[in-house]
Motif scaffolding. Structure first.
Motif, PDB file in Angstrom:
ATOM      1  N   TRP A   1       0.817  -1.211   0.000  1.00 13.14           N
ATOM      2  CA  TRP A   1       0.000   0.000   0.000  1.00 13.14           C
ATOM      3  C   TRP A   1       0.858   1.271   0.000  1.00 13.14           C
ATOM      4  N   VAL A   2       2.108   1.179   0.429  1.00 16.24           N
ATOM      5  CA  VAL A   2       2.976   2.355   0.507  1.00 16.24           C
ATOM      6  C   VAL A   2       3.313   2.896  -0.890  1.00 16.24           C
ATOM      7  N   PHE A   3       3.427   2.018  -1.863  1.00 13.12           N
ATOM      8  CA  PHE A   3       3.887   2.439  -3.189  1.00 13.12           C
ATOM      9  C   PHE A   3       2.943   3.432  -3.873  1.00 13.12           C
ATOM     10  N   PRO A   4       1.645   3.135  -4.034  1.00  6.45           N
ATOM     11  CA  PRO A   4       0.794   4.126  -4.716  1.00  6.45           C
ATOM     12  C   PRO A   4       0.650   5.435  -3.937  1.00  6.45           C
ATOM     13  N   VAL A   5       0.618   5.363  -2.619  1.00  5.05           N
ATOM     14  CA  VAL A   5       0.501   6.573  -1.808  1.00  5.05           C
ATOM     15  C   VAL A   5       1.751   7.439  -2.001  1.00  5.05           C
ATOM     16  N   THR A   6       2.911   6.809  -1.887  1.00  7.59           N
ATOM     17  CA  THR A   6       4.171   7.547  -2.041  1.00  7.59           C
ATOM     18  C   THR A   6       4.284   8.146  -3.430  1.00  7.59           C
ATOM     19  N   TRP A   7       3.974   7.355  -4.458  1.00  9.18           N
ATOM     20  CA  TRP A   7       4.118   7.866  -5.818  1.00  9.18           C
ATOM     21  C   TRP A   7       3.182   9.039  -6.090  1.00  9.18           C
ATOM     22  N   MET A   8       1.976   9.014  -5.552  1.00  6.96           N
ATOM     23  CA  MET A   8       1.069  10.140  -5.795  1.00  6.96           C
ATOM     24  C   MET A   8       1.634  11.421  -5.186  1.00  6.96           C
ATOM     25  N   VAL A   9       2.153  11.332  -3.969  1.00  8.69           N
ATOM     26  CA  VAL A   9       2.771  12.505  -3.336  1.00  8.69           C
ATOM     27  C   VAL A   9       3.979  12.969  -4.162  1.00  8.69           C
ATOM     28  N   LEU A  10       4.809  12.023  -4.574  1.00 10.23           N
ATOM     29  CA  LEU A  10       5.987  12.381  -5.358  1.00 10.23           C
ATOM     30  C   LEU A  10       5.603  13.017  -6.690  1.00 10.23           C
ATOM     31  N   TYR A  11       4.576  12.486  -7.352  1.00 11.76           N
ATOM     32  CA  TYR A  11       4.159  13.052  -8.637  1.00 11.76           C
ATOM     33  C   TYR A  11       3.705  14.503  -8.480  1.00 11.76           C
ATOM     34  N   VAL A  12       3.001  14.817  -7.409  1.00 16.73           N
ATOM     35  CA  VAL A  12       2.580  16.199  -7.180  1.00 16.73           C
ATOM     36  C   VAL A  12       3.810  17.084  -6.949  1.00 16.73           C
ATOM     37  N   CYS A  13       4.766  16.605  -6.168  1.00 14.19           N
ATOM     38  CA  CYS A  13       6.006  17.373  -5.939  1.00 14.19           C
ATOM     39  C   CYS A  13       6.785  17.558  -7.242  1.00 14.19           C
ATOM     40  N   MET A  14       6.902  16.480  -8.026  1.00 15.14           N
ATOM     41  CA  MET A  14       7.646  16.545  -9.288  1.00 15.14           C
ATOM     42  C   MET A  14       6.980  17.512 -10.265  1.00 15.14           C
ATOM     43  N   ALA A  15       5.649  17.446 -10.367  1.00 13.83           N
ATOM     44  CA  ALA A  15       4.922  18.321 -11.284  1.00 13.83           C
ATOM     45  C   ALA A  15       5.023  19.776 -10.832  1.00 13.83           C
ATOM     46  N   THR A  16       4.943  20.002  -9.541  1.00 11.29           N
ATOM     47  CA  THR A  16       5.074  21.365  -9.019  1.00 11.29           C
ATOM     48  C   THR A  16       6.459  21.923  -9.327  1.00 11.29           C
ATOM     49  N   ALA A  17       7.489  21.128  -9.070  1.00 13.24           N
ATOM     50  CA  ALA A  17       8.861  21.567  -9.364  1.00 13.24           C
ATOM     51  C   ALA A  17       9.027  21.863 -10.847  1.00 13.24           C
ATOM     52  N   GLY A  18       8.550  20.968 -11.692  1.00 14.20           N
ATOM     53  CA  GLY A  18       8.669  21.170 -13.130  1.00 14.20           C
ATOM     54  C   GLY A  18       7.953  22.423 -13.599  1.00 14.20           C
TER      55      GLY A  18
ATOM     56  N   PHE B   1      12.268  18.035  -5.052  1.00 15.65           N
ATOM     57  CA  PHE B   1      12.814  16.783  -5.586  1.00 15.65           C
ATOM     58  C   PHE B   1      13.526  15.953  -4.512  1.00 15.65           C
ATOM     59  N   ALA B   2      13.756  16.511  -3.339  1.00 14.24           N
ATOM     60  CA  ALA B   2      14.460  15.775  -2.277  1.00 14.24           C
ATOM     61  C   ALA B   2      13.737  14.488  -1.859  1.00 14.24           C
ATOM     62  N   PRO B   3      12.414  14.494  -1.638  1.00  9.60           N
ATOM     63  CA  PRO B   3      11.748  13.236  -1.287  1.00  9.60           C
ATOM     64  C   PRO B   3      11.828  12.204  -2.414  1.00  9.60           C
ATOM     65  N   TYR B   4      11.812  12.683  -3.646  1.00 10.56           N
ATOM     66  CA  TYR B   4      11.931  11.803  -4.806  1.00 10.56           C
ATOM     67  C   TYR B   4      13.300  11.127  -4.814  1.00 10.56           C
ATOM     68  N   LEU B   5      14.345  11.906  -4.552  1.00  9.75           N
ATOM     69  CA  LEU B   5      15.692  11.330  -4.508  1.00  9.75           C
ATOM     70  C   LEU B   5      15.783  10.287  -3.392  1.00  9.75           C
ATOM     71  N   LEU B   6      15.186  10.571  -2.259  1.00 12.57           N
ATOM     72  CA  LEU B   6      15.163   9.599  -1.167  1.00 12.57           C
ATOM     73  C   LEU B   6      14.445   8.318  -1.592  1.00 12.57           C
ATOM     74  N   TRP B   7      13.293   8.459  -2.236  1.00 18.39           N
ATOM     75  CA  TRP B   7      12.527   7.284  -2.659  1.00 18.39           C
ATOM     76  C   TRP B   7      13.287   6.476  -3.717  1.00 18.39           C
ATOM     77  N   VAL B   8      13.934   7.150  -4.649  1.00 22.86           N
ATOM     78  CA  VAL B   8      14.707   6.441  -5.680  1.00 22.86           C
ATOM     79  C   VAL B   8      15.933   5.768  -5.050  1.00 22.86           C
ATOM     80  N   THR B   9      16.454   6.347  -3.992  1.00 20.01           N
ATOM     81  CA  THR B   9      17.549   5.702  -3.253  1.00 20.01           C
ATOM     82  C   THR B   9      17.043   4.389  -2.638  1.00 20.01           C
ATOM     83  N   ILE B  10      15.872   4.431  -2.037  1.00 19.32           N
ATOM     84  CA  ILE B  10      15.270   3.217  -1.470  1.00 19.32           C
ATOM     85  C   ILE B  10      14.979   2.206  -2.572  1.00 19.32           C
TER      86      ILE B  10
END
Length: 159
Positions: free
Chosen positions: A42-59, A127-136
Motif C-alpha cells: 500500500w505504501v507504493f501508490p501513496v508515495t508515488w502520488m505525493v511524489l508526482y505532485v512534488c515533481m509536477a510542481t517543481a517542473g 525533488f528531495a523526497p523523490y531522490l530519497l525514494w529512488v535511493t530506497i
C-alpha cells in the motif's frame, strides 16, 4: 500559466506511473526473495502520488523561469527513466537491467535536483523526497538482485 504547466507535468508523471498498471508485479515478483526493508504494497501508490505532485510542481515552477534548459532536460530524462523501470523490471522480469535503469534514474534525479536548485531552491527541495525514494528503490532492486541469483542468471525465477 502555472496551473496549465502543472497539469502538463502531472500528466507526464501519471503517464510514467501508468506503466505500473500495464506491468503489475504479479506472481513473478511475489515469488522473489525480498529484503527486510521492503515496504508494504500500500505504501507504493501513496508515495508515488505525493511524489508526482512534488515533481509536477517543481517542473511547472522551473519551466516558467529563464535559464531552465538544463533543469528541464534532466526533468525529461528522469521521467523517461521513471517510466522505463517498471516495464524492464516487471514486464521483462530483468532484475539486472532494472538496476541499471534505476541507477540512471537516481543520477538524473540528483543532477536535476541540483540544476533546479540553482534556478529555484523550492523546486530543488521538492525533488528531495523523490531522490530519497529512488535511493530506497535502488537499494531494493540491488537487494532483490543479490537475494535471487537464480532469477538473475535465468532472467526469470524458476517458479
Amino acid at each position: 500559466m502555472f496551473w496549465i504547466l502543472f497539469c502538463i507535468f502531472l500528466a507526464a508523471c501519471l503517464g510514467a506511473g501508468a506503466t505500473g498498471g500495464l506491468f503489475p508485479p504479479g506472481p513473478w515478483y511475489r515469488s522473489l526473495t525480498k529484503p527486510w526493508f521492503t515496504p508494504p504494497d500500500w505504501v507504493f501508490p501513496v508515495t508515488w502520488m505525493v511524489l508526482y505532485v512534488c515533481m509536477a510542481t517543481a517542473g511547472a515552477r522551473v519551466a516558467q523561469l529563464d535559464g531552465n534548459g538544463v533543469a528541464m532536460a534532466f526533468w525529461a530524462l528522469q521521467i523517461a527513466l521513471n517510466g522505463l523501470w517498471t516495464p524492464v523490471f516487471f514486464g521483462l522480469q530483468n532484475i539486472r537491467v532494472g538496476l541499471f535503469v534505476v541507477l540512471g534514474l537516481w543520477v538524473a534525479v540528483a543532477l536535476g535536483m541540483g540544476a533546479m536548485w540553482q534556478i529555484d531552491p523550492v523546486s530543488g527541495l521538492l525533488f528531495a523526497p523523490y531522490l530519497l525514494w529512488v535511493t530506497i528503490a535502488s537499494a531494493l532492486n540491488a537487494a532483490v538482485w543479490r537475494l535471487n541469483p537464480q532469477a538473475v542468471r535465468a532472467g526469470r525465477p524458476s517458479a
